[in-house]
Design a protein around this motif. Structure first.
Motif: not given
Length: 212
Positions: A1-12, A146-148, A167-180
């Motif tokens: 089962m995949n985990v859902r990713h929603d905006p943070s409560h603060e952003r909503l 970066e909001l995606t 929904f993904e929330e990224a900032d200068p502290e996040v280093l990632h390499q999204p792959r499809v």
């Protein structure tokens, strides 16, 4: 089962209060169109906020408050599509159908981007990013937030998988390499502040080419 990713409560909460920047609000509104249960929660927050405002004494408006309010009206027009769609992508959530789109641009092997001509906020703007199945972005961090939101397909990072509506929330502290990781291309809407920053010793060499 995949985990859902929603905006943070603060952003909503910020979205419900009308304090998000217009580009960020565009991406949140696309997420809410894909996750009706979250949209219902936001409407409840807005109703509570409206009742609280009725109990407060009048106060002077801040400078530029009217301009910001008008920009938010353009971004968050409610659930009813009152005007014809303004672009050629019927697969987009209704909030994104309200904006004209720029032409597709090649930004790397199997990667294209398209400007969403929504209100900007300084260097923060909205883009569509489409990446073919099996492809990945360069490893990067960010000059700002970066909001995606995933519209079609799915991508994964080392930490999580993101499917339609996630929904993904990224900032200068996040280093990632999204792959499809989906069989079909992954289409996302992104609120991007500034430019991505490529990682590694070759990053400065290729940085001028990595403009979204």
């Amino acid at each position: 089962m995949n985990v859902r990713h929603d905006p943070s409560h603060e952003r909503l909460l910020a979205y419900a209060a009308g304090t998000l920047s217009p580009p960020e609000a565009v991406v949140v509104s696309a997420h809410l169109a894909l996750r009706p249960e979250n949209a219902a929660w936001v409407r409840d927050l807005q109703a509570v906020g409206g009742e609280l405002l009725d109990t407060l004494d009048p106060a002077p408006m801040e400078e530029q408050a009217l301009a910001r309010a008008l920009a938010r009206v353009e971004v968050d027009g409610g659930e009813v599509e009152a005007e014809p769609a303004l672009n050629d992508m019927p697969e987009l959530p209704v909030p994104l159908r309200r904006y004209p789109l720029g032409p597709w641009r090649w930004v790397g092997p199997g990667m294209r981007t398209r400007d969403v001509l929504a209100p900007r906020d300084g260097d923060t703007r909205v883009i569509l990013l489409k990446i073919n199945s099996g492809m990945k972005t360069p490893k990067h961090t960010h000059g700002g937030v970066e909001l995606t939101c995933v519209i079609e397909g799915a991508y994964a990072t080392d930490e999580a998988r993101f499917d339609v509506g996630d929904f993904e929330e990224a900032d200068p502290e996040v280093l990632h390499q999204p792959r499809v990781v989906s069989d079909r291309p992954c289409l996302c809407v992104v609120a991007l502040d500034g430019q991505i920053k490529l990682d590694g010793w070759l990053g400065p060499l290729f940085q001028p080419l990595a403009r979204l």
